[in-house]
Design an enzyme around this catalytic site. Structure first.
Site, PDB file in Angstrom:
ATOM      1  N   HIS A 127       0.835  -1.214   0.000  1.00  0.00           N
ATOM      2  CA  HIS A 127       0.000   0.000   0.000  1.00  0.00           C
ATOM      3  C   HIS A 127       0.867   1.259   0.000  1.00  0.00           C
ATOM      4  CE1 HIS A 127      -3.014   2.901   1.689  1.00  0.00           C
ATOM      5  NE2 HIS A 127      -3.835   2.169   0.941  1.00  0.00           N
ATOM      6  N   SER A 328     -10.039 -14.242  -2.669  1.00  0.00           N
ATOM      7  CA  SER A 328      -9.992 -12.793  -2.809  1.00  0.00           C
ATOM      8  C   SER A 328     -11.270 -12.276  -3.477  1.00  0.00           C
ATOM      9  CB  SER A 328      -8.772 -12.379  -3.632  1.00  0.00           C
ATOM     10  OG  SER A 328      -8.832 -11.000  -3.936  1.00  0.00           O
TER      11      SER A 328
HETATM   12  C1  PLP Z   1      -6.945  -0.087   2.466  1.00  0.00           C
HETATM   13  C2  PLP Z   1      -5.593  -0.628   2.673  1.00  0.00           C
HETATM   14  C3  PLP Z   1      -4.698   0.005   3.532  1.00  0.00           C
HETATM   15  C4  PLP Z   1      -5.026   1.297   4.215  1.00  0.00           C
HETATM   16  O1  PLP Z   1      -6.011   1.078   5.156  1.00  0.00           O
HETATM   17  P1  PLP Z   1      -6.932   2.271   5.669  1.00  0.00           P
HETATM   18  O2  PLP Z   1      -7.901   1.558   6.535  1.00  0.00           O
HETATM   19  O3  PLP Z   1      -7.556   2.893   4.453  1.00  0.00           O
HETATM   20  O4  PLP Z   1      -6.068   3.220   6.408  1.00  0.00           O
HETATM   21  C5  PLP Z   1      -3.470  -0.559   3.739  1.00  0.00           C
HETATM   22  N1  PLP Z   1      -3.137  -1.709   3.128  1.00  0.00           N
HETATM   23  C6  PLP Z   1      -3.970  -2.350   2.301  1.00  0.00           C
HETATM   24  C7  PLP Z   1      -3.523  -3.625   1.670  1.00  0.00           C
HETATM   25  C8  PLP Z   1      -5.226  -1.832   2.043  1.00  0.00           C
HETATM   26  O5  PLP Z   1      -6.038  -2.472   1.214  1.00  0.00           O
END
Ligand code: PLP
Length: 393
Positions: A127, A328
């Site tokens: 991310h 998934s």
């Molecule tokens: C959505 C997501 C995040 C971030 O999470 P938030 O709840 O939006 O802060 C981090 N890693 C992955 C793999 C995600 O899908």
């Protein structure tokens, strides 16, 4: 509570602005299939809590001087996740966070506090927020290649760790990548650490979406504390669904004890990243578990898989490449034209896009998306033909 200061009503114009905004959101909600946020929830029975300055400041397991809190409900939510993620009960600690990002920051923070000289390894499919977290924490890090399906490349990881064998690795593992829903091979990662005889390491899992999917499938990829995790982050507003972003982070208590500081001002332990913390989010999660329940989520996850399969069939039928990882709900397909991307709020990356078949996504929405893509493809083909004909003259 009696109001000392009456709150004046909104002006007519201001009320209209709010009404317009609400209408816009209701309209757009019909096209909301590109992001992993469940839209089916109703927390209106919790409305009364919005009239109190509730705040979960501090450690949810330690009493504090701030009594307008929901710590007892927060702990119940954490108990549920403790069982779902198989963190040993006697060594379990956690809190309800502002979302997956905060939980990931917490995990890397713990890893770095344990191993200040440690090196964070994470794949290129990680991310986007993690890069920023690494900068905030000022921790050394190395990005590892991903395989074409989005999993961390074990060869690259092995070679890179081998070169840096003298510093403890802090592995940031993906349990469901953002774009492709890939789960990093935690067994393979542990094998590498064993082979290289590395005795000091830390593994954090980013399970933002899949952390509420894999507990409910028959054949989960290894993903939880049984697979050797030290901490995990799961979003609350993704598969569970919430109108305010939230999440949970779980970590081994022995690690957290090393960073705990007692704070006299609030009479509690400052074990969380933030000071004041959202006290209504734990109530959303608690409410979801006490209404839908774990069996309800199992059924929802099955529904999501069915819609994902349906989307793949329909996309392939019109000549798009479309696929998903096992377990998934992220359906990856050929990037469509910009008009379709914008209309359906699709997340895109280079030549791919995805839809995420969350519990609110219907077959009808998939049909409309697929029909939009088919039309835009037909229009593009026609243009190409005209172009070719023009060039013949
Ligand atoms: C959505 C997501 C995040 C971030 O999470 P938030 O709840 O939006 O802060 C981090 N890693 C992955 C793999 C995600 O899908």
């Amino acid at each position: 509570m009696q109001q000392t200061h009456a709150i004046p009503a909104l002006s007519r114009e201001d009320q209209k602005r709010l009404d317009d905004l609400y209408e816009m959101i209701q309209h757009e909600a019909d096209f909301f299939i590109g992001y992993p946020c469940n839209a089916t929830f109703d927390y209106s029975p919790l409305f009364g809590f919005l009239s109190h300055p509730i705040n979960n400041v501090g450690d949810p397991y330690v009493p504090s001087n701030f009594h307008l809190n929901t710590h007892s409900f927060e702990r119940e939510v954490l108990d549920v996740f403790q069982k779902l993620t198989h963190i040993p009960e006697e060594d379990a600690w956690g809190y309800v966070s502002c979302g997956g990002t905060e939980g990931n920051m917490y995990g890397i923070f713990l890893g770095r506090e344990l191993f200040p000289e440690g090196l964070v390894y994470y794949s290129e499919d990680t991310h986007y927020s993690v890069n920023k977290i690494l900068r905030c924490l000022h921790v050394r890090n190395i990005m590892i290649k991903s395989d074409p399906d989005g999993r961390i490349d074990l060869e690259d990881l092995r070679e890179t760790i081998r070169i840096h064998r003298d510093v403890p690795p802090i592995i940031f593992a993906n349990v469901g990548t953002t774009m492709k829903g890939a789960v990093d091979d935690l067994v393979g990662i542990r094998q590498i650490l064993d082979e290289l005889a590395i005795h000091q390491s830390y593994i954090h899992a980013d399970a933002a979406l899949s952390g509420m999917i894999l507990p409910f499938v028959d054949d989960p990829q290894p993903w939880d504390f049984d697979a050797g995790l030290d901490s995990i982050s799961i979003s609350g507003h993704k598969m569970i669904g919430a109108p305010i972003p939230c999440g949970v982070v779980l970590a081994k208590k022995t690690h957290v004890d090393r960073i705990a500081r007692s704070i006299e001002y609030v009479g509690t332990m400052d074990t969380t990243i933030l000071g004041s913390r959202n006290a209504i989010a734990p109530l959303f999660l608690w409410y979801a578990f006490h209404t839908i329940g774990l069996e309800g989520y199992r059924q929802r996850v099955q529904y999501c898989f069915e819609i994902a399969e349906y989307a793949i069939e329909q996309l392939i039928r019109i000549g798009c490449r479309a696929w998903r990882h096992p377990n998934s709900v992220t359906v990856v397909f050929d990037r469509p034209c910009d008009a379709v991307i914008s209309r359906w709020q699709l997340a895109v990356q280079n030549d791919i896009a995805h839809v995420i078949t969350m519990p609110h996504v219907t077959r009808q929405q998939i049909d409309r998306l697929v029909s939009d893509i088919a039309q835009s493809k037909a229009a593009a083909n026609k243009k190409e033909q005209i172009y070719e004909t023009d060039h013949h003259h």
